[in-house]
Design a protein around this motif. Structure first.
Motif, mmCIF file in Angstrom:
data_model
loop_
_atom_site.group_PDB
_atom_site.id
_atom_site.type_symbol
_atom_site.label_atom_id
_atom_site.label_comp_id
_atom_site.label_asym_id
_atom_site.label_seq_id
_atom_site.Cartn_x
_atom_site.Cartn_y
_atom_site.Cartn_z
ATOM 1 N N ILE A 14 0.905 -1.261 0.048
ATOM 2 C CA ILE A 14 -0.001 -0.106 -0.255
ATOM 3 C C ILE A 14 0.693 1.274 -0.025
ATOM 4 O O ILE A 14 0.099 2.522 -1.052
ATOM 5 N N ASP A 54 -3.033 5.025 7.659
ATOM 6 C CA ASP A 54 -3.657 4.222 8.386
ATOM 7 C C ASP A 54 -4.118 3.859 9.463
ATOM 8 O O ASP A 54 -3.689 3.851 10.305
ATOM 9 N N LYS A 106 -10.282 2.296 1.950
ATOM 10 C CA LYS A 106 -9.545 1.516 0.855
ATOM 11 C C LYS A 106 -10.633 0.756 0.493
ATOM 12 O O LYS A 106 -11.871 0.346 1.492
ATOM 13 N N PRO A 107 -10.388 -0.083 -0.914
ATOM 14 C CA PRO A 107 -9.049 0.386 -1.518
ATOM 15 C C PRO A 107 -9.795 1.620 -2.260
ATOM 16 O O PRO A 107 -11.238 1.731 -2.431
ATOM 17 N N TYR A 108 -8.821 2.632 -2.684
ATOM 18 C CA TYR A 108 -9.171 3.781 -3.035
ATOM 19 C C TYR A 108 -8.813 3.671 -4.464
ATOM 20 O O TYR A 108 -8.138 2.591 -4.968
#
Length: 123
Positions: A14, A54, A106-108
């Motif tokens: 990521i 995160d 997420k997920p982006y």
């Protein structure tokens, strides 16, 4: 001079994918940290223009990291955008109450990430 952003995420894939997206599409200079502890040190030393954080990380989670960023006079004014897979309404309300600059789920989409960050930082 490019804007500088710090990515704090325990997942290397990521961090790398996000870094590529932001450098190429957003013209950001990207710093990265693999843990909350490392992120706190990097944020204080490097003074980035923004932090992508995160929420779910081992040892020190993103919310604890955010609280420590807020407690430090060197980092408390750096805008923080949370990256999270947590999308329940109660969790979203909690994130809003934290006064973060934004929340990206997420997920982006890597092609819109730079724009989402810009929008979060300017609203």
């Amino acid at each position: 001079m490019n804007k500088r952003i710090l990515i704090i995420d325990d997942e290397q894939d990521i961090r790398e994918a996000t870094q590529l997206c932001l450098e190429i599409l957003g013209e950001w200079e990207v710093l990265s940290a693999s843990s909350g502890k490392e992120g706190l040190v990097t944020a204080a030393a490097e003074q980035p223009d923004a932090i992508l954080l995160d929420v779910m990380m081992p040892e020190m989670d993103g919310l604890t990291t955010f609280e420590r960023l807020q407690d430090n006079p060197l980092t408390q004014n750096i805008p923080v955008i949370l990256l999270t897979a947590k999308t329940q309404p109660a969790e979203r309300r909690r994130f809003t109450q934290l006064h973060v600059a934004g929340v990206i789920t997420k997920p982006y989409d890597p092609f819109t990430l730079a724009d989402e960050i810009t929008q979060a930082l300017t609203s």
